[in-house]
Scaffold this motif. Structure first.
Motif, PDB file in Angstrom:
ATOM      1  N   ALA A 293       0.833  -1.202   0.000  1.00 21.31           N
ATOM      2  CA  ALA A 293       0.000   0.000   0.000  1.00 21.31           C
ATOM      3  C   ALA A 293       0.869   1.254   0.000  1.00 21.31           C
ATOM      4  O   ALA A 293       0.568   2.237  -0.691  1.00 21.31           O
ATOM      5  CB  ALA A 293      -0.927  -0.009   1.213  1.00 21.31           C
ATOM      6  N   LEU A 294       1.970   1.232   0.764  1.00 22.18           N
ATOM      7  CA  LEU A 294       2.878   2.372   0.802  1.00 22.18           C
ATOM      8  C   LEU A 294       3.469   2.646  -0.576  1.00 22.18           C
ATOM      9  O   LEU A 294       3.503   3.786  -1.052  1.00 22.18           O
ATOM     10  CB  LEU A 294       3.998   2.104   1.816  1.00 22.18           C
ATOM     11  N   HIS A 295       3.938   1.598  -1.221  1.00 20.80           N
ATOM     12  CA  HIS A 295       4.592   1.778  -2.517  1.00 20.80           C
ATOM     13  C   HIS A 295       3.574   2.154  -3.601  1.00 20.80           C
ATOM     14  O   HIS A 295       3.857   3.015  -4.440  1.00 20.80           O
ATOM     15  CB  HIS A 295       5.322   0.485  -2.903  1.00 20.80           C
ATOM     16  N   ARG A 296       2.419   1.512  -3.586  1.00 17.75           N
ATOM     17  CA  ARG A 296       1.435   1.754  -4.642  1.00 17.75           C
ATOM     18  C   ARG A 296       0.774   3.127  -4.487  1.00 17.75           C
ATOM     19  O   ARG A 296       0.539   3.817  -5.473  1.00 17.75           O
ATOM     20  CB  ARG A 296       0.375   0.655  -4.602  1.00 17.75           C
ATOM     21  N   ARG A 297       0.508   3.526  -3.255  1.00 14.78           N
ATOM     22  CA  ARG A 297      -0.279   4.742  -3.033  1.00 14.78           C
ATOM     23  C   ARG A 297       0.569   6.002  -2.911  1.00 14.78           C
ATOM     24  O   ARG A 297       0.114   7.083  -3.307  1.00 14.78           O
ATOM     25  CB  ARG A 297      -1.118   4.561  -1.766  1.00 14.78           C
ATOM     26  N   PHE A 298       1.800   5.877  -2.399  1.00 10.42           N
ATOM     27  CA  PHE A 298       2.581   7.079  -2.133  1.00 10.42           C
ATOM     28  C   PHE A 298       3.888   7.142  -2.919  1.00 10.42           C
ATOM     29  O   PHE A 298       4.186   8.166  -3.547  1.00 10.42           O
ATOM     30  CB  PHE A 298       2.884   7.195  -0.630  1.00 10.42           C
ATOM     31  N   LEU A 299       4.688   6.078  -2.880  1.00  7.26           N
ATOM     32  CA  LEU A 299       6.029   6.156  -3.460  1.00  7.26           C
ATOM     33  C   LEU A 299       6.010   6.116  -4.998  1.00  7.26           C
ATOM     34  O   LEU A 299       6.582   6.996  -5.651  1.00  7.26           O
ATOM     35  CB  LEU A 299       6.901   5.034  -2.891  1.00  7.26           C
ATOM     36  N   ALA A 300       5.391   5.104  -5.580  1.00  7.72           N
ATOM     37  CA  ALA A 300       5.406   4.967  -7.040  1.00  7.72           C
ATOM     38  C   ALA A 300       4.808   6.177  -7.760  1.00  7.72           C
ATOM     39  O   ALA A 300       5.360   6.632  -8.768  1.00  7.72           O
ATOM     40  CB  ALA A 300       4.690   3.683  -7.449  1.00  7.72           C
ATOM     41  N   PRO A 301       3.682   6.769  -7.305  1.00 15.14           N
ATOM     42  CA  PRO A 301       3.134   7.936  -8.014  1.00 15.14           C
ATOM     43  C   PRO A 301       4.039   9.160  -7.997  1.00 15.14           C
ATOM     44  O   PRO A 301       3.805  10.108  -8.746  1.00 15.14           O
ATOM     45  CB  PRO A 301       1.822   8.225  -7.256  1.00 15.14           C
ATOM     46  N   LEU A 302       5.075   9.143  -7.131  1.00 13.90           N
ATOM     47  CA  LEU A 302       5.956  10.311  -7.016  1.00 13.90           C
ATOM     48  C   LEU A 302       7.277  10.103  -7.755  1.00 13.90           C
ATOM     49  O   LEU A 302       8.282  10.741  -7.432  1.00 13.90           O
ATOM     50  CB  LEU A 302       6.222  10.607  -5.538  1.00 13.90           C
ATOM     51  N   ALA A 303       7.262   9.240  -8.761  1.00 13.44           N
ATOM     52  CA  ALA A 303       8.494   8.968  -9.504  1.00 13.44           C
ATOM     53  C   ALA A 303       9.024  10.218 -10.189  1.00 13.44           C
ATOM     54  O   ALA A 303      10.235  10.350 -10.401  1.00 13.44           O
ATOM     55  CB  ALA A 303       8.256   7.859 -10.533  1.00 13.44           C
ATOM     56  N   THR A 304       8.139  11.148 -10.557  1.00 18.06           N
ATOM     57  CA  THR A 304       8.586  12.386 -11.214  1.00 18.06           C
ATOM     58  C   THR A 304       9.132  13.394 -10.207  1.00 18.06           C
ATOM     59  O   THR A 304       9.560  14.483 -10.616  1.00 18.06           O
ATOM     60  CB  THR A 304       7.415  13.021 -11.986  1.00 18.06           C
ATOM     61  N   HIS A 305       9.102  13.059  -8.922  1.00 14.88           N
ATOM     62  CA  HIS A 305       9.566  13.988  -7.892  1.00 14.88           C
ATOM     63  C   HIS A 305      10.798  13.436  -7.162  1.00 14.88           C
ATOM     64  O   HIS A 305      11.010  13.704  -5.977  1.00 14.88           O
ATOM     65  CB  HIS A 305       8.442  14.239  -6.873  1.00 14.88           C
ATOM     66  N   ARG A 306      11.610  12.674  -7.871  1.00 14.27           N
ATOM     67  CA  ARG A 306      12.781  12.056  -7.227  1.00 14.27           C
ATOM     68  C   ARG A 306      13.709  13.089  -6.599  1.00 14.27           C
ATOM     69  O   ARG A 306      14.344  12.825  -5.583  1.00 14.27           O
ATOM     70  CB  ARG A 306      13.574  11.244  -8.270  1.00 14.27           C
ATOM     71  N   GLU A 307      13.803  14.271  -7.221  1.00 13.76           N
ATOM     72  CA  GLU A 307      14.750  15.278  -6.733  1.00 13.76           C
ATOM     73  C   GLU A 307      14.334  15.887  -5.401  1.00 13.76           C
ATOM     74  O   GLU A 307      15.151  16.549  -4.754  1.00 13.76           O
ATOM     75  CB  GLU A 307      14.905  16.386  -7.779  1.00 13.76           C
ATOM     76  N   VAL A 308      13.096  15.718  -5.008  1.00  9.25           N
ATOM     77  CA  VAL A 308      12.633  16.335  -3.757  1.00  9.25           C
ATOM     78  C   VAL A 308      12.132  15.264  -2.796  1.00  9.25           C
ATOM     79  O   VAL A 308      11.143  15.446  -2.091  1.00  9.25           O
ATOM     80  CB  VAL A 308      11.520  17.370  -4.036  1.00  9.25           C
ATOM     81  N   MET A 309      12.839  14.124  -2.779  1.00 13.87           N
ATOM     82  CA  MET A 309      12.451  13.034  -1.889  1.00 13.87           C
ATOM     83  C   MET A 309      13.657  12.494  -1.143  1.00 13.87           C
ATOM     84  O   MET A 309      14.777  12.476  -1.668  1.00 13.87           O
ATOM     85  CB  MET A 309      11.790  11.891  -2.676  1.00 13.87           C
ATOM     86  N   LEU A 310      13.415  12.077   0.090  1.00  8.32           N
ATOM     87  CA  LEU A 310      14.385  11.341   0.895  1.00  8.32           C
ATOM     88  C   LEU A 310      13.654  10.129   1.478  1.00  8.32           C
ATOM     89  O   LEU A 310      12.474  10.221   1.813  1.00  8.32           O
ATOM     90  CB  LEU A 310      14.936  12.188   2.042  1.00  8.32           C
ATOM     91  N   VAL A 311      14.348   9.033   1.587  1.00 10.25           N
ATOM     92  CA  VAL A 311      13.782   7.847   2.214  1.00 10.25           C
ATOM     93  C   VAL A 311      14.672   7.464   3.389  1.00 10.25           C
ATOM     94  O   VAL A 311      15.904   7.390   3.245  1.00 10.25           O
ATOM     95  CB  VAL A 311      13.656   6.674   1.223  1.00 10.25           C
TER      96      VAL A 311
END
Length: 553
Positions: free
Chosen positions: A186-204
């Protein structure tokens, strides 16, 4: 030039480019409204509004949001970054669906937090707290607005909605993962994967690493990276932390500090939003440029509409009416008088009103037969062929929009086409001037023939009554009365036959001029009811494509 000045100039240039990209997306969304699915256009509009507001409120602040599941240690990480126990953790965590914020610096970012809808009672200003001992340590974070979001896996629907809303509005997103839940679909499908175009403004952040045996840490970190790559997030920084022991917190604070110092996180986030919205809009719009409408594309439509408007019938009536009227004016008066009993083609069609073509009050509906099924089918085929040609290569949604526009005003066609015939000046106000001269000459020849006939009749009467005949003059051995009778009849008939050729030429000339004028009216109807709406769709598609190109720069 100093590095500070050059950096400021680069910052301004990036801001200008971002504003141009937002303007491009706005133009594309506006042009696509009503042509593409509403949800796609609504998302683009939402990004435009959000970007416009964020650019206005940007100031010197960078919004960083910590998101994570229950038990991931997100709030503990938040407290560790702040340096104080502000967020409730564990079983004491509040059930509110609102985020908490901490702002570094003297500016409390009130307007920005109001826009983010963070309740005032959940706001903290870091410099207002009594911790002078660590003030210098946190000076580099001035301008940071740190948000602690509700748990995204909460059973409360309101928590889900709040997390999704704020993730869409923050400048830097920090996802805190638990070693036992990092593979949650659910985390990957709902939050992480849809933000692939925002890689530059993400930290994990993988928290609670102190609970992972040392020999397994590399394997766990490698598995997290693998899942991120599957989400399209290759290259996103991945840190290992422990809020309980403090491990990795300094590195996390350093990453956030570098983003705050660069002051580009908000623009990078907005740029990612614009890119994502432009990509979604571009999938429905396509990349092909619309074709230009050329004259040869319209020719078939004009011919079909001219046929439906009865142009061939009217042109034929003009030619025949000119012929009838010309023969009446120039024919031998005896037979020309009889031709007046023949019906006038234009009058039968109620088209002989001597209207200028613009007096719509005087011009009534003509008696032309309306277009039949054949004419309607030809018009529909021509319109469909035209829309198919100009929409070739466009996306299905835009092709449907073009076809829909080309037939959007079909119900007006019949009335407008009839009005073309009934209001166009057909050039039938009178006959050429030479016909008046011929008419006078024909009358003189008729008078001469009548005089000759009367004269010969009188001579015959005198002869029949055995009375002395009066003398009659002659010309070159021919009696004048005979010359008047025979000459008047023969010359009159000969002149009438000669004028038939001239009348035929006049009829053809008038028919050509009438056809040209009628086709001008047909073209106006075509441009107004078919080509105009169709061209408007092509122009809208062009604006959408150009706007998307600007949005993707």
């Amino acid at each position: 030039m100093s590095g500070v000045v050059e950096g400021a100039r680069r910052l301004l240039r990036r801001s200008d480019r971002l504003e141009e990209r937002v303007a491009g997306l706005e133009a594309a969304a506006e042009a696509s409204r009503g042509r593409l699915e509403d949800d796609v256009v609504d998302r683009a509009d939402a990004v435009v509004r959000r970007a416009g507001t964020r650019l206005r409120l940007a100031g010197g602040h960078t919004v960083v949001a910590l998101a994570g599941a229950t038990g991931s240690g997100k709030s503990s990480t938040y407290n560790a970054l702040v340096g104080l126990d502000i967020a409730a953790t564990g079983v004491r965590r509040p059930t509110t669906s609102h985020a908490a914020s901490c702002t570094w610096g003297e500016d409390p970012a009130t307007e920005l937090l109001d826009w983010l809808e963070v309740p005032p009672r959940h706001r903290v200003v870091r410099d207002s707290l009594l911790d002078d001992a660590v003030r210098d340590e946190h000076a580099a974070l001035e301008g940071l607005v740190l948000l602690d979001l509700p748990d995204h896996d909460s059973t409360e629907v309101a928590h889900h909605l709040e997390v999704e809303r704020l993730i869409a509005m923050t400048d830097l997103m920090v996802f805190v993962l638990d070693p036992q839940k990092y593979a949650d679909a659910a985390l990957h499908r709902r939050f992480l994967a849809p933000l692939a175009t925002h890689r530059e403004v993400m930290l994990v952040v993988l928290n609670h690493v102190d609970r992972v045996p040392a020999e397994r840490r590399d394997a766990v970190m490698g598995d997290v990276r693998r899942l991120l790559e599957l989400d399209g997030l290759a290259g996103v920084p991945l840190l290992a932390t422990s809020a309980r022991t403090g491990e990795g917190i300094a590195e996390l604070r350093g990453e956030i500090t570098s983003r705050v110092r660069d002051k580009a996180a908000s623009r990078a986030r907005l740029a990612g939003d614009v890119t994502a919205a432009a990509d979604r809009l571009g999938e429905a719009t396509g990349t092909a440029d619309a074709r230009e409408l050329r004259e040869k594309d319209r020719r078939g439509l004009h011919d079909a509409l001219a046929d439906a408007a009865g142009v061939p019938v009217v042109v034929d009536a003009v030619a025949r009416a000119t012929t009838v009227r010309g023969r009446q004016a120039t024919g031998w008066p005896v037979t020309a008088w009889l031709s007046r009993f023949r019906p006038d083609p234009l009058r039968r069609l109620h088209l002989d009103r001597r209207t200028s073509g613009k007096d719509l009050v005087v011009a009534a509906r003509s008696s032309l037969p309306g277009p039949g099924q054949v004419q309607h089918a030809r018009v529909e085929s021509a319109v469909r062929g035209l829309s198919d040609r100009v929409s070739e290569g466009l996306s299905p949604d835009w092709s449907r929009a073009v076809r829909r526009a080309s037939t959007s005003r079909f119900e007006e066609l019949d009335d407008r086409l009839d009005r073309v015939a009934s209001t166009t000046d057909l050039g039938m106000d009178g006959l050429p001037a030479w016909t008046r001269g011929v008419r006078v000459l024909q009358l003189l020849l008729l008078v001469a023939a009548v005089v000759g006939a009367v004269w010969l009749g009188a001579l015959a009467t005198f002869s029949y009554l055995q009375l002395p005949q009066p003398g009659s003059p002659d010309w070159r051995g021919f009696p004048v009365p005979t010359l008047l009778l025979v000459g008047g009849v023969v010359l009159g008939i000969g002149l009438a036959l000669l004028c038939r050729l001239l009348v035929a030429l006049t009829a053809r000339s008038r028919a050509r001029k009438a056809e040209k004028r009628l086709r001008v009216g047909v073209v106006e109807v075509a441009d107004d009811l078919v080509v105009g709406p169709l061209q408007a769709e092509l122009d809208a598609h062009r604006r959408a494509v150009e706007g998307l190109r600007a949005a993707r720069r």
